[in-house]
Design a protein around this motif. Structure first.
Motif, PDB file in Angstrom:
ATOM      1  N   THR A   1       3.898 -70.266  -3.377  1.00 12.29           N
ATOM      2  CA  THR A   1       4.531 -71.545  -3.699  1.00 12.29           C
ATOM      3  C   THR A   1       5.804 -71.720  -2.889  1.00 12.29           C
ATOM      4  O   THR A   1       6.076 -72.798  -2.346  1.00 12.29           O
ATOM      5  CB  THR A   1       4.863 -71.605  -5.208  1.00 12.29           C
ATOM      6  OG1 THR A   1       3.669 -71.431  -5.950  1.00 12.29           O
ATOM      7  CG2 THR A   1       5.484 -72.942  -5.574  1.00 12.29           C
TER       8      THR A   1
ATOM      9  N   HIS B   1      -0.378 -60.501  -9.054  1.00 18.09           N
ATOM     10  CA  HIS B   1      -0.967 -61.816  -8.780  1.00 18.09           C
ATOM     11  C   HIS B   1       0.048 -62.917  -9.050  1.00 18.09           C
ATOM     12  O   HIS B   1       0.163 -63.871  -8.281  1.00 18.09           O
ATOM     13  CB  HIS B   1      -2.205 -62.018  -9.653  1.00 18.09           C
ATOM     14  CG  HIS B   1      -2.866 -63.345  -9.456  1.00 18.09           C
ATOM     15  ND1 HIS B   1      -3.461 -63.716  -8.277  1.00 18.09           N
ATOM     16  CD2 HIS B   1      -2.994 -64.418 -10.296  1.00 18.09           C
ATOM     17  CE1 HIS B   1      -3.944 -64.944  -8.396  1.00 18.09           C
ATOM     18  NE2 HIS B   1      -3.665 -65.396  -9.604  1.00 18.09           N
ATOM     19  N   ARG B   2       0.820 -62.797 -10.131  1.00 16.65           N
ATOM     20  CA  ARG B   2       1.812 -63.813 -10.468  1.00 16.65           C
ATOM     21  C   ARG B   2       2.869 -63.905  -9.375  1.00 16.65           C
ATOM     22  O   ARG B   2       3.264 -64.992  -8.951  1.00 16.65           O
ATOM     23  CB  ARG B   2       2.469 -63.475 -11.806  1.00 16.65           C
ATOM     24  CG  ARG B   2       3.519 -64.511 -12.243  1.00 16.65           C
ATOM     25  CD  ARG B   2       4.035 -64.198 -13.651  1.00 16.65           C
ATOM     26  NE  ARG B   2       5.059 -65.152 -14.030  1.00 16.65           N
ATOM     27  CZ  ARG B   2       6.343 -65.046 -13.700  1.00 16.65           C
ATOM     28  NH1 ARG B   2       6.738 -64.016 -12.958  1.00 16.65           N
ATOM     29  NH2 ARG B   2       7.219 -65.949 -14.084  1.00 16.65           N
TER      30      ARG B   2
ATOM     31  N   LEU C   1      -3.110 -73.397  -3.492  1.00 17.39           N
ATOM     32  CA  LEU C   1      -2.661 -72.026  -3.664  1.00 17.39           C
ATOM     33  C   LEU C   1      -3.818 -71.023  -3.625  1.00 17.39           C
ATOM     34  O   LEU C   1      -3.678 -69.927  -3.093  1.00 17.39           O
ATOM     35  CB  LEU C   1      -1.928 -71.887  -5.004  1.00 17.39           C
ATOM     36  CG  LEU C   1      -0.492 -72.430  -5.064  1.00 17.39           C
ATOM     37  CD1 LEU C   1       0.016 -72.378  -6.488  1.00 17.39           C
ATOM     38  CD2 LEU C   1       0.416 -71.639  -4.142  1.00 17.39           C
ATOM     39  N   HIS C   2      -4.948 -71.407  -4.199  1.00 15.65           N
ATOM     40  CA  HIS C   2      -6.032 -70.442  -4.398  1.00 15.65           C
ATOM     41  C   HIS C   2      -7.069 -70.425  -3.286  1.00 15.65           C
ATOM     42  O   HIS C   2      -7.928 -69.545  -3.239  1.00 15.65           O
ATOM     43  CB  HIS C   2      -6.729 -70.699  -5.742  1.00 15.65           C
ATOM     44  CG  HIS C   2      -5.882 -70.321  -6.909  1.00 15.65           C
ATOM     45  ND1 HIS C   2      -5.101 -71.241  -7.607  1.00 15.65           N
ATOM     46  CD2 HIS C   2      -5.650 -69.126  -7.501  1.00 15.65           C
ATOM     47  CE1 HIS C   2      -4.449 -70.618  -8.574  1.00 15.65           C
ATOM     48  NE2 HIS C   2      -4.774 -69.342  -8.525  1.00 15.65           N
TER      49      HIS C   2
ATOM     50  N   LEU D   1       1.588 -65.717  -6.370  1.00 13.84           N
ATOM     51  CA  LEU D   1       1.625 -67.172  -6.523  1.00 13.84           C
ATOM     52  C   LEU D   1       3.033 -67.710  -6.286  1.00 13.84           C
ATOM     53  O   LEU D   1       3.216 -68.756  -5.667  1.00 13.84           O
ATOM     54  CB  LEU D   1       1.137 -67.584  -7.913  1.00 13.84           C
ATOM     55  CG  LEU D   1      -0.352 -67.369  -8.203  1.00 13.84           C
ATOM     56  CD1 LEU D   1      -0.685 -67.840  -9.607  1.00 13.84           C
ATOM     57  CD2 LEU D   1      -1.211 -68.126  -7.187  1.00 13.84           C
TER      58      LEU D   1
ATOM     59  N   ASP E   1      -2.018 -78.663  -6.404  1.00 12.61           N
ATOM     60  CA  ASP E   1      -1.219 -77.450  -6.167  1.00 12.61           C
ATOM     61  C   ASP E   1      -2.062 -76.191  -6.349  1.00 12.61           C
ATOM     62  O   ASP E   1      -2.030 -75.277  -5.518  1.00 12.61           O
ATOM     63  CB  ASP E   1      -0.018 -77.402  -7.111  1.00 12.61           C
ATOM     64  CG  ASP E   1       1.074 -78.395  -6.729  1.00 12.61           C
ATOM     65  OD1 ASP E   1       1.025 -78.917  -5.599  1.00 12.61           O
ATOM     66  OD2 ASP E   1       1.958 -78.644  -7.560  1.00 12.61           O
ATOM     67  N   ASP E   2      -2.828 -76.142  -7.443  1.00 17.07           N
ATOM     68  CA  ASP E   2      -3.652 -74.948  -7.713  1.00 17.07           C
ATOM     69  C   ASP E   2      -4.692 -74.739  -6.612  1.00 17.07           C
ATOM     70  O   ASP E   2      -4.934 -73.598  -6.194  1.00 17.07           O
ATOM     71  CB  ASP E   2      -4.371 -75.102  -9.062  1.00 17.07           C
ATOM     72  CG  ASP E   2      -3.423 -74.950 -10.257  1.00 17.07           C
ATOM     73  OD1 ASP E   2      -2.267 -74.531 -10.039  1.00 17.07           O
ATOM     74  OD2 ASP E   2      -3.849 -75.270 -11.387  1.00 17.07           O
ATOM     75  N   THR E   3      -5.286 -75.825  -6.158  1.00 19.60           N
ATOM     76  CA  THR E   3      -6.321 -75.720  -5.112  1.00 19.60           C
ATOM     77  C   THR E   3      -5.711 -75.183  -3.816  1.00 19.60           C
ATOM     78  O   THR E   3      -6.266 -74.277  -3.178  1.00 19.60           O
ATOM     79  CB  THR E   3      -6.987 -77.079  -4.868  1.00 19.60           C
ATOM     80  OG1 THR E   3      -7.593 -77.529  -6.081  1.00 19.60           O
ATOM     81  CG2 THR E   3      -8.062 -76.974  -3.780  1.00 19.60           C
TER      82      THR E   3
ATOM     83  N   LYS F   1      -1.201 -80.953 -10.505  1.00 19.46           N
ATOM     84  CA  LYS F   1      -1.493 -79.551 -10.833  1.00 19.46           C
ATOM     85  C   LYS F   1      -2.772 -79.091 -10.143  1.00 19.46           C
ATOM     86  O   LYS F   1      -2.824 -77.983  -9.586  1.00 19.46           O
ATOM     87  CB  LYS F   1      -1.608 -79.357 -12.344  1.00 19.46           C
ATOM     88  CG  LYS F   1      -1.801 -77.887 -12.749  1.00 19.46           C
ATOM     89  CD  LYS F   1      -1.882 -77.715 -14.250  1.00 19.46           C
ATOM     90  CE  LYS F   1      -1.925 -76.224 -14.629  1.00 19.46           C
ATOM     91  NZ  LYS F   1      -3.011 -75.486 -13.969  1.00 19.46           N
ATOM     92  N   TRP F   2      -3.823 -79.914 -10.167  1.00 21.01           N
ATOM     93  CA  TRP F   2      -5.079 -79.537  -9.514  1.00 21.01           C
ATOM     94  C   TRP F   2      -4.865 -79.394  -8.007  1.00 21.01           C
ATOM     95  O   TRP F   2      -5.370 -78.445  -7.389  1.00 21.01           O
ATOM     96  CB  TRP F   2      -6.167 -80.587  -9.788  1.00 21.01           C
ATOM     97  CG  TRP F   2      -7.434 -80.280  -9.053  1.00 21.01           C
ATOM     98  CD1 TRP F   2      -8.369 -79.328  -9.374  1.00 21.01           C
ATOM     99  CD2 TRP F   2      -7.903 -80.895  -7.838  1.00 21.01           C
ATOM    100  NE1 TRP F   2      -9.389 -79.310  -8.443  1.00 21.01           N
ATOM    101  CE2 TRP F   2      -9.130 -80.265  -7.495  1.00 21.01           C
ATOM    102  CE3 TRP F   2      -7.409 -81.917  -7.021  1.00 21.01           C
ATOM    103  CZ2 TRP F   2      -9.855 -80.618  -6.361  1.00 21.01           C
ATOM    104  CZ3 TRP F   2      -8.142 -82.275  -5.893  1.00 21.01           C
ATOM    105  CH2 TRP F   2      -9.347 -81.627  -5.573  1.00 21.01           C
TER     106      TRP F   2
END
Length: 279
Positions: free
Chosen positions: A16, A8-9, A277-278, A12, A273-275, A270-271
């Motif tokens: 990215t 999983h890492r 990505l996921h 990501l 980028d995370d959104t 961060k929010w």
């Protein structure tokens, strides 16, 4: 390499890197048609397609769609807008390459919204708490061209200097309770730093450090501008979406010491980028 076979890492990391490559491939913050920034004091018609990341978020009423908010294209399939623009159950679409709403110009591209992610801490009953953000994932990327492009995202924590010349853009009301323009408008809104904007005779406790104020005299955002960008040029000559239009005075759009308040994009990198990505 089969992406399903890696950890999983590592997934990501790969995603990215892919997003970085896409943004490099498409470029960001560099419009083909340069915005007119020479003489804008009060709002005026924008130069057509000089803010190519500006979108019209449209909501379906009956069988027709109507402009409701602005937004910013920040990734090939991602649009950044305000949380208060989104209402559960409504059907939305995004229009790119728009300038004059009154006519078909041949530059428009329409995309459906595949997924809506509103910031988890946004609360319509407590606008002053901030977090007024939403991300829209499109069914497919628009075609990048002279009329459609990406805005750049600022570095996390970056705050434009007091007085920095930023520009609001949108199809919002020309004045309080006034008409909505056919053509995209822009206006110079100098940044008002937090120490000034949070004074008791300005916005006081209604403004948070995760927000950014701009304007506060005779020019401001107005209804219909919500969700649109605060465009600020970086030292690299590229345009960054430093804010997402959130709120103005309830009494009048243009009120002295009541600048337009934006969600500060750099507080939510961060929010974002995370959104992306996921989802």
């Amino acid at each position: 390499m089969d992406i399903c076979s890696v950890s999983h890492r590592n997934q990501l990391i790969l995603i990215t890197a892919l997003l970085f490559c896409l943004s490099y491939l498409f470029g960001c913050g560099t419009p083909t048609f340069k915005p007119n920034t020479n003489r804008v004091v009060n709002g005026e018609d924008a130069r057509p397609h000089s803010w190519p990341w500006q979108i019209s978020l449209q909501v379906k009423h009956g069988s027709r769609f109507h402009h409701t908010c602005g937004g910013t294209l920040i990734g090939p399939r991602w649009v950044l807008t305000a949380g208060h623009c989104i209402w559960p159950g409504d059907v939305y679409r995004v229009v790119f390459g728009e300038h004059d709403m009154s006519q078909q110009e041949g530059t428009e591209q329409i995309r459906d919204v595949l997924r809506i992610v509103v910031h988890p801490n946004w609360d319509i009953d407590h606008v002053g708490d901030g977090n007024d953000l939403a991300l829209l994932k499109l069914d497919k990327s628009p075609i990048m061209n002279d009329n459609v492009g990406l805005a750049c995202l600022p570095e996390a924590g970056e705050i434009p200097a007091h007085g920095a010349p930023c520009y609001i853009s949108g199809w919002g009301n020309l004045y309080t309770h006034g008409p909505m323009p056919d053509k995209l408008q822009q206006a110079l809104l100098p940044v008002v730093e937090y120490s000034v904007c949070s004074r008791s005779d300005w916005w006081g406790i209604n403004v948070k450090r995760t927000m950014i104020c701009a304007g506060g005299d005779t020019v401001s955002g107005c209804n219909g501008d919500s969700g649109g960008p605060l465009n600020c040029m970086g030292q690299d000559g590229k345009w960054y979406v430093q804010g997402v239009t959130s709120f103005v005075s309830s009494r009048t759009c243009n009120e002295v010491k009541k600048p337009t308040v934006f969600t500060r994009t750099s507080a939510f990198i961060k929010w974002i980028d995370d959104t992306m990505l996921h989802y």
